[in-house]
Design a protein around this motif. Structure first.
Motif, mmCIF file in Angstrom:
data_model
loop_
_atom_site.group_PDB
_atom_site.id
_atom_site.type_symbol
_atom_site.label_atom_id
_atom_site.label_comp_id
_atom_site.label_asym_id
_atom_site.label_seq_id
_atom_site.Cartn_x
_atom_site.Cartn_y
_atom_site.Cartn_z
ATOM 1 N N PRO A 18 0.806 -1.222 0.000
ATOM 2 C CA PRO A 18 0.000 0.000 0.000
ATOM 3 C C PRO A 18 0.843 1.279 0.000
ATOM 4 O O PRO A 18 0.441 2.299 -0.572
ATOM 5 C CB PRO A 18 -0.841 -0.102 1.268
ATOM 6 C CG PRO A 18 -0.288 -1.198 2.069
ATOM 7 C CD PRO A 18 0.559 -2.036 1.184
ATOM 8 N N VAL A 19 2.023 1.222 0.623
ATOM 9 C CA VAL A 19 2.885 2.406 0.648
ATOM 10 C C VAL A 19 3.361 2.742 -0.763
ATOM 11 O O VAL A 19 3.286 3.904 -1.198
ATOM 12 C CB VAL A 19 4.086 2.193 1.603
ATOM 13 C CG1 VAL A 19 5.106 3.317 1.468
ATOM 14 C CG2 VAL A 19 3.608 2.079 3.039
ATOM 15 N N THR A 20 3.838 1.738 -1.500
ATOM 16 C CA THR A 20 4.295 2.001 -2.867
ATOM 17 C C THR A 20 3.128 2.376 -3.779
ATOM 18 O O THR A 20 3.292 3.175 -4.695
ATOM 19 C CB THR A 20 5.043 0.794 -3.459
ATOM 20 O OG1 THR A 20 4.208 -0.362 -3.375
ATOM 21 C CG2 THR A 20 6.338 0.552 -2.729
ATOM 22 N N GLY A 21 1.957 1.825 -3.524
ATOM 23 C CA GLY A 21 0.779 2.214 -4.305
ATOM 24 C C GLY A 21 0.420 3.676 -4.074
ATOM 25 O O GLY A 21 0.085 4.400 -5.014
ATOM 26 N N ALA A 22 0.488 4.125 -2.825
ATOM 27 C CA ALA A 22 0.184 5.519 -2.502
ATOM 28 C C ALA A 22 1.217 6.457 -3.116
ATOM 29 O O ALA A 22 0.870 7.505 -3.673
ATOM 30 C CB ALA A 22 0.131 5.709 -0.985
ATOM 31 N N ILE A 23 2.492 6.087 -3.043
ATOM 32 C CA ILE A 23 3.540 6.926 -3.624
ATOM 33 C C ILE A 23 3.380 6.998 -5.139
ATOM 34 O O ILE A 23 3.513 8.071 -5.737
ATOM 35 C CB ILE A 23 4.940 6.391 -3.235
ATOM 36 C CG1 ILE A 23 5.177 6.618 -1.747
ATOM 37 C CG2 ILE A 23 6.038 7.050 -4.054
ATOM 38 C CD1 ILE A 23 6.426 5.989 -1.194
ATOM 39 N N SER A 24 3.066 5.873 -5.766
ATOM 40 C CA SER A 24 2.850 5.873 -7.217
ATOM 41 C C SER A 24 1.649 6.743 -7.585
ATOM 42 O O SER A 24 1.686 7.485 -8.571
ATOM 43 C CB SER A 24 2.624 4.448 -7.727
ATOM 44 O OG SER A 24 3.756 3.659 -7.479
ATOM 45 N N GLY A 25 0.585 6.656 -6.809
ATOM 46 C CA GLY A 25 -0.595 7.474 -7.060
ATOM 47 C C GLY A 25 -0.307 8.959 -6.923
ATOM 48 O O GLY A 25 -0.771 9.769 -7.735
ATOM 49 N N LEU A 26 0.461 9.328 -5.912
ATOM 50 C CA LEU A 26 0.830 10.733 -5.728
ATOM 51 C C LEU A 26 1.725 11.229 -6.867
ATOM 52 O O LEU A 26 1.597 12.374 -7.296
ATOM 53 C CB LEU A 26 1.533 10.928 -4.386
ATOM 54 C CG LEU A 26 0.642 10.826 -3.151
ATOM 55 C CD1 LEU A 26 1.486 10.842 -1.878
ATOM 56 C CD2 LEU A 26 -0.376 11.960 -3.135
ATOM 57 N N THR A 27 2.603 10.372 -7.344
ATOM 58 C CA THR A 27 3.465 10.739 -8.471
ATOM 59 C C THR A 27 2.641 11.004 -9.720
ATOM 60 O O THR A 27 2.840 12.002 -10.419
ATOM 61 C CB THR A 27 4.506 9.642 -8.735
ATOM 62 O OG1 THR A 27 5.289 9.447 -7.559
ATOM 63 C CG2 THR A 27 5.413 9.996 -9.894
ATOM 64 N N VAL A 28 1.707 10.107 -10.009
ATOM 65 C CA VAL A 28 0.848 10.279 -11.179
ATOM 66 C C VAL A 28 -0.001 11.542 -11.035
ATOM 67 O O VAL A 28 -0.173 12.305 -11.988
ATOM 68 C CB VAL A 28 -0.029 9.029 -11.402
ATOM 69 C CG1 VAL A 28 -1.097 9.284 -12.442
ATOM 70 C CG2 VAL A 28 0.836 7.844 -11.807
ATOM 71 N N ALA A 29 -0.526 11.789 -9.839
ATOM 72 C CA ALA A 29 -1.331 12.992 -9.613
ATOM 73 C C ALA A 29 -0.490 14.257 -9.788
ATOM 74 O O ALA A 29 -0.944 15.247 -10.377
ATOM 75 C CB ALA A 29 -1.946 12.959 -8.216
ATOM 76 N N GLY A 30 0.758 14.239 -9.309
ATOM 77 C CA GLY A 30 1.646 15.388 -9.476
ATOM 78 C C GLY A 30 1.989 15.635 -10.935
ATOM 79 O O GLY A 30 2.002 16.774 -11.396
#
Length: 91
Positions: A18-30
């Motif tokens: 879940p941590v890597t999923g959240a970081i990936s999601g934030l990267t895509v959103a940025g």
């Protein structure tokens, strides 16, 4: 018989998914936000006038940067002129 226990690496994997999923999601959103901000950006087209050594805006005709023929320093000399070490002549 003993109870089977999951190894520590399996428990770490359960935490990291879940941590890597959240970081990936934030990267895509940025990246999407930066793309959205850059949609209307137009870079100014520039032209160089060798006679006056000025850089001009093609769209407005304004001088963006005046030429300075009295400056005989190289770019590297300008970058390193204020460094405390590496000056020529300093010992």
């Amino acid at each position: 018989m003993q109870d089977p226990k999951a190894p520590a690496t399996a428990q770490l994997t359960q935490i990291m998914k879940p941590v890597t999923g959240a970081i990936s999601g934030l990267t895509v959103a940025g990246l999407a936000a930066m793309f959205g901000l850059a949609i209307g950006y137009n870079r100014d087209k520039l032209a160089y006038n060798p006679e006056t050594e000025d850089t001009l805006s093609v769209i407005t005709g304004d001088v963006v940067q005046h030429g300075d023929p009295q400056d005989d320093k190289t770019v590297m000399e300008h970058i390193t002129e204020n460094l405390p070490i590496g000056k020529k002549g300093d010992k």
